[in-house]
Design a protein around this motif. Structure first.
Motif, PDB file in Angstrom:
ATOM      1  N   GLY A  87       1.043  -1.560  -0.285  1.00 20.58           N
ATOM      2  CA  GLY A  87       0.361   0.110   0.144  1.00 20.58           C
ATOM      3  C   GLY A  87       0.960   0.977   0.026  1.00 20.58           C
ATOM      4  O   GLY A  87       0.394   2.172  -0.693  1.00 20.58           O
ATOM      5  N   LEU A  88       1.735   1.523   0.679  1.00 12.49           N
ATOM      6  CA  LEU A  88       2.734   2.692   0.984  1.00 12.49           C
ATOM      7  C   LEU A  88       3.019   2.433  -0.812  1.00 12.49           C
ATOM      8  O   LEU A  88       3.606   3.241  -0.979  1.00 12.49           O
ATOM      9  CB  LEU A  88       4.235   2.596   2.125  1.00 12.49           C
ATOM     10  CG  LEU A  88       3.003   2.361   2.841  1.00 12.49           C
ATOM     11  CD1 LEU A  88       4.192   2.471   4.370  1.00 12.49           C
ATOM     12  CD2 LEU A  88       3.227   4.160   3.523  1.00 12.49           C
ATOM     13  N   ALA A  89       4.301   1.493  -1.057  1.00 12.42           N
ATOM     14  CA  ALA A  89       4.482   1.929  -2.551  1.00 12.42           C
ATOM     15  C   ALA A  89       3.584   2.239  -3.793  1.00 12.42           C
ATOM     16  O   ALA A  89       4.330   2.734  -4.800  1.00 12.42           O
ATOM     17  CB  ALA A  89       5.479   0.278  -2.656  1.00 12.42           C
ATOM     18  N   ALA A  90       2.150   1.493  -3.550  1.00 16.17           N
ATOM     19  CA  ALA A  90       0.701   2.322  -4.353  1.00 16.17           C
ATOM     20  C   ALA A  90       0.674   3.242  -4.051  1.00 16.17           C
ATOM     21  O   ALA A  90      -0.117   3.467  -4.375  1.00 16.17           O
ATOM     22  CB  ALA A  90       0.309   0.606  -4.254  1.00 16.17           C
ATOM     23  N   GLY A  91       1.246   4.529  -2.832  1.00 22.95           N
ATOM     24  CA  GLY A  91       0.141   5.482  -3.035  1.00 22.95           C
ATOM     25  C   GLY A  91      -0.213   5.712  -1.710  1.00 22.95           C
ATOM     26  O   GLY A  91      -0.455   6.692  -1.200  1.00 22.95           O
ATOM     27  N   GLY A  92      -0.877   4.528  -0.508  1.00 23.39           N
ATOM     28  CA  GLY A  92      -1.433   5.260   0.353  1.00 23.39           C
ATOM     29  C   GLY A  92      -0.358   5.099   1.080  1.00 23.39           C
ATOM     30  O   GLY A  92       0.944   5.976   1.575  1.00 23.39           O
ATOM     31  N   GLU A  93      -1.467   6.086   2.498  1.00 18.09           N
ATOM     32  CA  GLU A  93      -0.252   7.021   3.119  1.00 18.09           C
ATOM     33  C   GLU A  93      -0.492   5.720   4.962  1.00 18.09           C
ATOM     34  O   GLU A  93      -1.683   5.128   4.868  1.00 18.09           O
ATOM     35  CB  GLU A  93      -1.326   7.805   3.366  1.00 18.09           C
ATOM     36  CG  GLU A  93      -1.088   8.996   3.027  1.00 18.09           C
ATOM     37  CD  GLU A  93      -1.493  10.562   3.147  1.00 18.09           C
ATOM     38  OE1 GLU A  93      -1.730  10.822   4.036  1.00 18.09           O
ATOM     39  OE2 GLU A  93      -2.007  11.438   2.257  1.00 18.09           O
ATOM     40  N   ASP A  94       0.695   5.637   5.172  1.00 19.40           N
ATOM     41  CA  ASP A  94       0.355   5.275   6.805  1.00 19.40           C
ATOM     42  C   ASP A  94      -0.255   5.959   7.836  1.00 19.40           C
ATOM     43  O   ASP A  94      -0.085   6.851   7.655  1.00 19.40           O
ATOM     44  CB  ASP A  94       1.978   5.269   7.287  1.00 19.40           C
ATOM     45  CG  ASP A  94       2.090   4.195   9.128  1.00 19.40           C
ATOM     46  OD1 ASP A  94       1.446   3.340   8.787  1.00 19.40           O
ATOM     47  OD2 ASP A  94       2.872   5.295   9.473  1.00 19.40           O
ATOM     48  N   PHE A 112      -2.649  -0.187   9.301  1.00 10.73           N
ATOM     49  CA  PHE A 112      -3.584   0.253   9.014  1.00 10.73           C
ATOM     50  C   PHE A 112      -2.997   1.375   7.629  1.00 10.73           C
ATOM     51  O   PHE A 112      -1.482   2.275   7.971  1.00 10.73           O
ATOM     52  CB  PHE A 112      -4.495   1.787   9.526  1.00 10.73           C
ATOM     53  CG  PHE A 112      -4.657   1.361  11.013  1.00 10.73           C
ATOM     54  CD1 PHE A 112      -6.237   0.383  10.765  1.00 10.73           C
ATOM     55  CD2 PHE A 112      -4.250   0.715  11.884  1.00 10.73           C
ATOM     56  CE1 PHE A 112      -6.878  -0.032  12.339  1.00 10.73           C
ATOM     57  CE2 PHE A 112      -4.541  -0.541  13.107  1.00 10.73           C
ATOM     58  CZ  PHE A 112      -6.034  -0.834  12.958  1.00 10.73           C
ATOM     59  N   LEU A 113      -3.551   1.476   6.868  1.00 14.28           N
ATOM     60  CA  LEU A 113      -3.274   2.862   5.492  1.00 14.28           C
ATOM     61  C   LEU A 113      -5.078   3.205   5.835  1.00 14.28           C
ATOM     62  O   LEU A 113      -5.957   3.724   5.748  1.00 14.28           O
ATOM     63  CB  LEU A 113      -3.022   2.096   4.354  1.00 14.28           C
ATOM     64  CG  LEU A 113      -1.587   1.310   3.978  1.00 14.28           C
ATOM     65  CD1 LEU A 113      -2.459  -0.122   3.345  1.00 14.28           C
ATOM     66  CD2 LEU A 113      -0.792   2.450   4.273  1.00 14.28           C
ATOM     67  N   ARG A 114      -4.480   4.887   4.241  1.00 13.32           N
ATOM     68  CA  ARG A 114      -5.477   5.973   3.913  1.00 13.32           C
ATOM     69  C   ARG A 114      -4.832   5.421   2.614  1.00 13.32           C
ATOM     70  O   ARG A 114      -3.952   5.889   2.280  1.00 13.32           O
ATOM     71  CB  ARG A 114      -5.355   7.397   4.410  1.00 13.32           C
ATOM     72  CG  ARG A 114      -5.717   7.783   5.976  1.00 13.32           C
ATOM     73  CD  ARG A 114      -6.842   7.936   5.985  1.00 13.32           C
ATOM     74  NE  ARG A 114      -7.277   8.202   7.254  1.00 13.32           N
ATOM     75  CZ  ARG A 114      -8.181   8.117   7.754  1.00 13.32           C
ATOM     76  NH1 ARG A 114      -8.897   7.751   7.376  1.00 13.32           N
ATOM     77  NH2 ARG A 114      -8.470   8.443   9.419  1.00 13.32           N
ATOM     78  N   ASP A 115      -6.177   5.658   1.832  1.00 11.24           N
ATOM     79  CA  ASP A 115      -5.846   5.106   0.446  1.00 11.24           C
ATOM     80  C   ASP A 115      -6.387   6.649  -0.283  1.00 11.24           C
ATOM     81  O   ASP A 115      -6.133   7.497   0.076  1.00 11.24           O
ATOM     82  CB  ASP A 115      -7.490   4.562  -0.221  1.00 11.24           C
ATOM     83  CG  ASP A 115      -8.150   4.725  -0.506  1.00 11.24           C
ATOM     84  OD1 ASP A 115      -8.752   5.709   0.086  1.00 11.24           O
ATOM     85  OD2 ASP A 115      -9.369   4.111  -1.056  1.00 11.24           O
ATOM     86  N   PRO A 116      -5.463   6.030  -1.391  1.00 13.13           N
ATOM     87  CA  PRO A 116      -5.451   7.878  -2.402  1.00 13.13           C
ATOM     88  C   PRO A 116      -6.702   8.762  -2.164  1.00 13.13           C
ATOM     89  O   PRO A 116      -6.953   9.439  -2.047  1.00 13.13           O
ATOM     90  CB  PRO A 116      -5.279   7.852  -4.021  1.00 13.13           C
ATOM     91  CG  PRO A 116      -4.835   6.180  -4.033  1.00 13.13           C
ATOM     92  CD  PRO A 116      -5.156   5.523  -2.701  1.00 13.13           C
ATOM     93  N   SER A 117      -8.140   8.010  -1.344  1.00 14.00           N
ATOM     94  CA  SER A 117      -9.193   8.878  -1.414  1.00 14.00           C
ATOM     95  C   SER A 117      -9.628   9.145  -0.309  1.00 14.00           C
ATOM     96  O   SER A 117     -10.185   9.645   0.328  1.00 14.00           O
ATOM     97  CB  SER A 117     -10.453   8.312  -2.258  1.00 14.00           C
ATOM     98  OG  SER A 117     -10.611   8.271  -3.244  1.00 14.00           O
ATOM     99  N   ILE A 121      -8.214   2.159   5.766  1.00 19.58           N
ATOM    100  CA  ILE A 121      -8.187   0.929   4.948  1.00 19.58           C
ATOM    101  C   ILE A 121      -7.365  -0.317   5.924  1.00 19.58           C
ATOM    102  O   ILE A 121      -5.832   0.373   6.396  1.00 19.58           O
ATOM    103  CB  ILE A 121      -7.490   0.220   3.973  1.00 19.58           C
ATOM    104  CG1 ILE A 121      -8.594   1.607   2.419  1.00 19.58           C
ATOM    105  CG2 ILE A 121      -7.768  -0.568   3.607  1.00 19.58           C
ATOM    106  CD1 ILE A 121      -9.582   0.874   2.704  1.00 19.58           C
ATOM    107  N   GLU A 122      -7.631  -1.175   6.631  1.00 16.97           N
ATOM    108  CA  GLU A 122      -6.865  -2.027   7.686  1.00 16.97           C
ATOM    109  C   GLU A 122      -6.961  -3.358   7.124  1.00 16.97           C
ATOM    110  O   GLU A 122      -7.970  -3.943   6.363  1.00 16.97           O
ATOM    111  CB  GLU A 122      -7.752  -2.161   8.958  1.00 16.97           C
ATOM    112  CG  GLU A 122      -7.230  -2.876  10.065  1.00 16.97           C
ATOM    113  CD  GLU A 122      -7.899  -3.029  11.197  1.00 16.97           C
ATOM    114  OE1 GLU A 122      -7.139  -3.862  12.369  1.00 16.97           O
ATOM    115  OE2 GLU A 122      -9.144  -2.312  11.101  1.00 16.97           O
ATOM    116  N   ALA A 123      -5.677  -4.054   7.416  1.00 19.36           N
ATOM    117  CA  ALA A 123      -5.227  -5.730   7.801  1.00 19.36           C
ATOM    118  C   ALA A 123      -5.177  -6.307   8.895  1.00 19.36           C
ATOM    119  O   ALA A 123      -4.580  -5.858   9.832  1.00 19.36           O
ATOM    120  CB  ALA A 123      -4.167  -5.679   6.255  1.00 19.36           C
TER     121      ALA A 123
END
Length: 130
Positions: A87-94, A112-117, A121-123
């Motif tokens: 996710g970080l490598a694809a533009g998500g934010e930590d 946890f990540l924030r998507d580009p919008s 998002i959590e795994a």
């Protein structure tokens, strides 16, 4: 939830622009066992329509507010780490690195990540390490 059945059949996550969100979701879903199964001009589907847990990301709608987040079950802790790194490598934010969250329970391992919008998002993996 009798017999451990999932409550949700499928969900749709609203995203702003598909061209910005697609690389992120194409990166974070495979570590969780959710392959891309279809693409349209305004949406992408991951998982299987025959299995619970099917996900659609849909463009053109306003993302959920800041208090909303989407948690996906990971098969193990390595998948949580792979989800976060991809996710970080694809533009998500930590929004919380991989690690234990013992305030939930002793084996709650999540990232946890924030998507580009801006969706959170959590795994999560609930299993004790082997």
């Amino acid at each position: 939830m009798a017999g451990g059945a999932l409550m949700l059949d499928h969900v749709s996550i609203a995203i702003g622009a598909l061209d910005r969100a697609a690389p992120f979701y194409d990166a974070v879903m495979p570590p969780l066992g959710m392959a891309c199964v279809w693409r349209a001009e305004d949406a992408i589907g991951y998982g299987s329509r025959e299995a619970a847990g099917y996900l659609t990301i849909r463009a053109g709608a306003a993302p959920a507010g800041p208090g909303c987040h989407w948690a996906f079950r990971a098969p193990d802790r390595a998948a949580v780490r792979a989800f976060h790194a991809a996710g970080l490598a694809a533009g998500g934010e930590d929004d919380g690195p991989p690690g234990l969250r013992p305030h939930y329970h002793a084996h709650y391992y999540a990232a946890f990540l924030r998507d580009p919008s801006g969706n959170r998002i959590e795994a999560v993996c609930h299993e004790a390490p082997p």
